[in-house]
Design a protein around this motif. Sequence first.
Motif, PDB file in Angstrom:
ATOM      1  N   THR A 466       0.817  -1.214   0.000  1.00 24.16           N
ATOM      2  CA  THR A 466       0.000   0.000   0.000  1.00 24.16           C
ATOM      3  C   THR A 466       0.846   1.257   0.000  1.00 24.16           C
ATOM      4  N   TRP A 467       1.817   1.353   0.901  1.00 27.06           N
ATOM      5  CA  TRP A 467       2.535   2.594   1.109  1.00 27.06           C
ATOM      6  C   TRP A 467       3.888   2.635   0.422  1.00 27.06           C
ATOM      7  N   GLY A 468       4.288   1.504  -0.159  1.00 29.56           N
ATOM      8  CA  GLY A 468       5.579   1.491  -0.857  1.00 29.56           C
ATOM      9  C   GLY A 468       5.594   2.461  -2.029  1.00 29.56           C
ATOM     10  N   LYS A 469       4.559   2.412  -2.880  1.00 28.75           N
ATOM     11  CA  LYS A 469       4.522   3.293  -4.044  1.00 28.75           C
ATOM     12  C   LYS A 469       4.266   4.747  -3.637  1.00 28.75           C
ATOM     13  N   VAL A 470       3.602   4.944  -2.487  1.00 26.00           N
ATOM     14  CA  VAL A 470       3.343   6.307  -2.017  1.00 26.00           C
ATOM     15  C   VAL A 470       4.635   6.979  -1.594  1.00 26.00           C
ATOM     16  N   THR A 471       5.436   6.255  -0.834  1.00 26.88           N
ATOM     17  CA  THR A 471       6.687   6.848  -0.347  1.00 26.88           C
ATOM     18  C   THR A 471       7.761   6.851  -1.425  1.00 26.88           C
ATOM     19  N   ALA A 472       7.564   6.003  -2.472  1.00 26.56           N
ATOM     20  CA  ALA A 472       8.593   5.961  -3.536  1.00 26.56           C
ATOM     21  C   ALA A 472       8.709   7.296  -4.248  1.00 26.56           C
ATOM     22  N   GLY A 489       5.909  17.962  -9.361  1.00 26.02           N
ATOM     23  CA  GLY A 489       5.241  16.821  -9.962  1.00 26.02           C
ATOM     24  C   GLY A 489       5.145  15.633  -8.999  1.00 26.02           C
ATOM     25  N   ARG A 490       6.221  15.404  -8.275  1.00 20.05           N
ATOM     26  CA  ARG A 490       6.189  14.299  -7.302  1.00 20.05           C
ATOM     27  C   ARG A 490       5.178  14.565  -6.179  1.00 20.05           C
ATOM     28  N   LEU A 491       5.112  15.852  -5.787  1.00 20.56           N
ATOM     29  CA  LEU A 491       4.170  16.192  -4.727  1.00 20.56           C
ATOM     30  C   LEU A 491       2.733  15.965  -5.198  1.00 20.56           C
ATOM     31  N   LYS A 492       2.429  16.348  -6.460  1.00 20.72           N
ATOM     32  CA  LYS A 492       1.081  16.108  -6.977  1.00 20.72           C
ATOM     33  C   LYS A 492       0.783  14.605  -7.047  1.00 20.72           C
ATOM     34  N   MET A 493       1.799  13.839  -7.479  1.00 20.64           N
ATOM     35  CA  MET A 493       1.607  12.392  -7.554  1.00 20.64           C
ATOM     36  C   MET A 493       1.344  11.813  -6.153  1.00 20.64           C
ATOM     37  N   PHE A 494       2.060  12.301  -5.136  1.00 20.83           N
ATOM     38  CA  PHE A 494       1.834  11.854  -3.755  1.00 20.83           C
ATOM     39  C   PHE A 494       0.398  12.151  -3.329  1.00 20.83           C
ATOM     40  N   ASP A 495      -0.067  13.383  -3.666  1.00 21.75           N
ATOM     41  CA  ASP A 495      -1.435  13.738  -3.297  1.00 21.75           C
ATOM     42  C   ASP A 495      -2.454  12.788  -3.938  1.00 21.75           C
ATOM     43  N   VAL A 496      -2.218  12.434  -5.213  1.00 22.46           N
ATOM     44  CA  VAL A 496      -3.145  11.527  -5.905  1.00 22.46           C
ATOM     45  C   VAL A 496      -3.138  10.152  -5.248  1.00 22.46           C
ATOM     46  N   TYR A 497      -1.909   9.623  -4.985  1.00 24.24           N
ATOM     47  CA  TYR A 497      -1.813   8.314  -4.339  1.00 24.24           C
ATOM     48  C   TYR A 497      -2.487   8.311  -2.972  1.00 24.24           C
ATOM     49  N   LEU A 498      -2.261   9.373  -2.218  1.00 26.21           N
ATOM     50  CA  LEU A 498      -2.829   9.456  -0.877  1.00 26.21           C
ATOM     51  C   LEU A 498      -4.353   9.464  -0.941  1.00 26.21           C
ATOM     52  N   GLU A 499      -4.904  10.269  -1.865  1.00 21.51           N
ATOM     53  CA  GLU A 499      -6.360  10.346  -1.979  1.00 21.51           C
ATOM     54  C   GLU A 499      -6.951   9.025  -2.467  1.00 21.51           C
ATOM     55  N   ASP A 500      -6.272   8.400  -3.436  1.00 24.86           N
ATOM     56  CA  ASP A 500      -6.773   7.119  -3.928  1.00 24.86           C
ATOM     57  C   ASP A 500      -6.753   6.059  -2.818  1.00 24.86           C
ATOM     58  N   THR A 501      -5.676   6.049  -2.060  1.00 21.64           N
ATOM     59  CA  THR A 501      -5.578   5.088  -0.957  1.00 21.64           C
ATOM     60  C   THR A 501      -6.652   5.359   0.086  1.00 21.64           C
ATOM     61  N   TRP A 502      -6.833   6.604   0.405  1.00 23.88           N
ATOM     62  CA  TRP A 502      -7.858   6.948   1.411  1.00 23.88           C
ATOM     63  C   TRP A 502      -9.253   6.570   0.912  1.00 23.88           C
ATOM     64  N   ARG A 503      -9.512   6.915  -0.378  1.00 22.29           N
ATOM     65  CA  ARG A 503     -10.843   6.663  -0.925  1.00 22.29           C
ATOM     66  C   ARG A 503     -11.150   5.153  -0.959  1.00 22.29           C
ATOM     67  N   ARG A 544      -0.951  20.905  -0.586  1.00 23.43           N
ATOM     68  CA  ARG A 544      -2.353  20.480  -0.433  1.00 23.43           C
ATOM     69  C   ARG A 544      -2.609  19.814   0.922  1.00 23.43           C
ATOM     70  N   HIS A 545      -1.645  19.025   1.383  1.00 22.53           N
ATOM     71  CA  HIS A 545      -1.805  18.301   2.636  1.00 22.53           C
ATOM     72  C   HIS A 545      -0.652  18.605   3.571  1.00 22.53           C
ATOM     73  N   SER A 546      -0.985  19.078   4.730  1.00 22.16           N
ATOM     74  CA  SER A 546       0.039  19.243   5.756  1.00 22.16           C
ATOM     75  C   SER A 546       0.329  17.866   6.361  1.00 22.16           C
ATOM     76  N   PRO A 547       1.464  17.703   7.037  1.00 25.23           N
ATOM     77  CA  PRO A 547       1.731  16.401   7.696  1.00 25.23           C
ATOM     78  C   PRO A 547       0.599  15.977   8.626  1.00 25.23           C
ATOM     79  N   GLN A 548      -0.016  16.950   9.300  1.00 22.89           N
ATOM     80  CA  GLN A 548      -1.115  16.619  10.205  1.00 22.89           C
ATOM     81  C   GLN A 548      -2.329  16.092   9.432  1.00 22.89           C
TER      82      GLN A 548
END
Length: 564
Positions: A466-472, A489-503, A544-548
């Motif tokens: 789950t989190w391997g590709k997110v942190t990659a 670009g990496r930050l946007k990709m992280f946001d997409v992965y995070l939202e997809d995982t959450w959803r 878009r997302h703070s650490p908190q």
Amino acid sequence: MSLMAQRGEGELSADHRSDGFNSDEHPPRPHASIDRTVRSLDRQISRFLTSDRAIWSDSTDADDFLVAVDALVATVRRVDPLAREDRPAADRADDLLHKCMLRLEEEFRSLIGNPCGAAFDSDGEESDGDEDRIPVAPPLTDNDFIIHSPPSGSVADLHEIAKLMAGAGFGRECAHAYGLARRNFLEENVSRLGIRHRDAAGASAGADELEGEICRWIKAVNVAFRVLFPSERRLCLRVFSGLPAIADQSFTEACRGPALQLLRFADSIASGSSSPERLFRLLDMYETLRDVIIPELDGLFSDQLCSAFLSAQAVTVRENIGKAIREIFAELENLIRRDPAKAVPGGELHPITRYVMNFLRAACSSRETLEEVLDELDAADVQDRPSSPLAIQIAWIMEILQGNLESKAKIYREPALSCIFLMNNVRYMMQKVRDSSDLAILIGEEWTQRQAARERRWAADYQKGTWGKVTAVLRIDSWSTPPEEVMRGRLKMFDVYLEDTWRTQAAWIVTDDRLRAELHAAAAAIVLPAYQRFLDLYREKNVRHSPQEVEARINELFEGCRES
């Protein structure tokens, strides 16, 4: 041949002497004198035999009748049935004696069939009654019954009749009269306690109906073997005092049928279905046979043949119930194997796991009885086995269950969800084992350790998948920092992965609160440090997302809900 000759003069004389009659005291008399005596006794006795009123309704009549019959018995003993001149008198005396015995049997039945006067209450405590009364159970309408007994005078009357009939060679008829009257009485009481004949149709009764029948049977057994039958035994010993053989025969005739009625009911239950839900009531029946019926039989039935027969029947029924219990475990194994390969939504705890573990936990509350039942299968090999048969049986069921769950896990398309499903079920299994000391002892600590190791492996597979590709996408080489556009670009990709995982994973379910918290903490430990290091290098304030917020998103996972 005369009635006296048919019954055996030696036996008749022996019984009679034991009752105080001695033929040596009465030398043979001329046949004319015997004939006159018989005719005189016939006149005295006939008025009682032709009366429609119970003889024992009047104590004077009863005494007169007993004296006359006693004299008739003494006269019969003095008659030589082989002497030609005594044959008419012998025939007349035999005929009159036979009529007297029939009337005595009728009077005996009337007296024994009408007990009155309370002596004991349903708790078995003596009430303020005659100390000589014998507790005899009356017909029961519910479980709050009163034990009745004949008055001491009635017991004395019954004893006199029994003694006279036995002395005249009619002891067996007296015992049969007692047994018939009391057997009907006891069988009626057993039926009133809720025990009915079960045929093939009754064997398919519903679960609730069956449970009610078994509960009533257990109550009926306790009442019968600890109250009804002992009270009958005490009554027999008083009525047939000094006549132990007849007392044993009477008690056997009275109680053998009701005892068999209870045993046959239990046997019919044993031949029913192998549904696991029946286990617990079958265990109750097995314990009732073991702890109540079998121990009480030898003490109640002095007749060795009857005692051996009933004991053998009880042991056979107990073995049949034991076999039915073992078949239930086999049916449980088949039930697990036949459970449809259907995935549960969100990877939550599967119903088959909850069913099996709760069943095993409840079964282990009767651990000692189950050990005994399963030991019956291979009693000869008990000393050679490394563990108990129950432990082997439960370990085998757990292995079948785990294999079934692993097959179901393969149905999920996402490997991470398969891991969640397996962790949910194994965590539940371990928790049930920990909550039951008996189950924990049978399963052993080694099993728990193996399951914990498997759970850790699945947790690691989940975190990696789950989190391997997110942190990659957040990984940055220490010797160079990528250009700002690459970082953006990496930050946007992280946001997409995070939202997809959450959803996706917010709809997944982790049923155990502690496991859910452990998974949240492990995910945060992987994602947050990498995300914070990335932000420190990127130095972009408008993210878009703070650490908190990332941590909050992680903590919303596995709740079984979707974003509206």
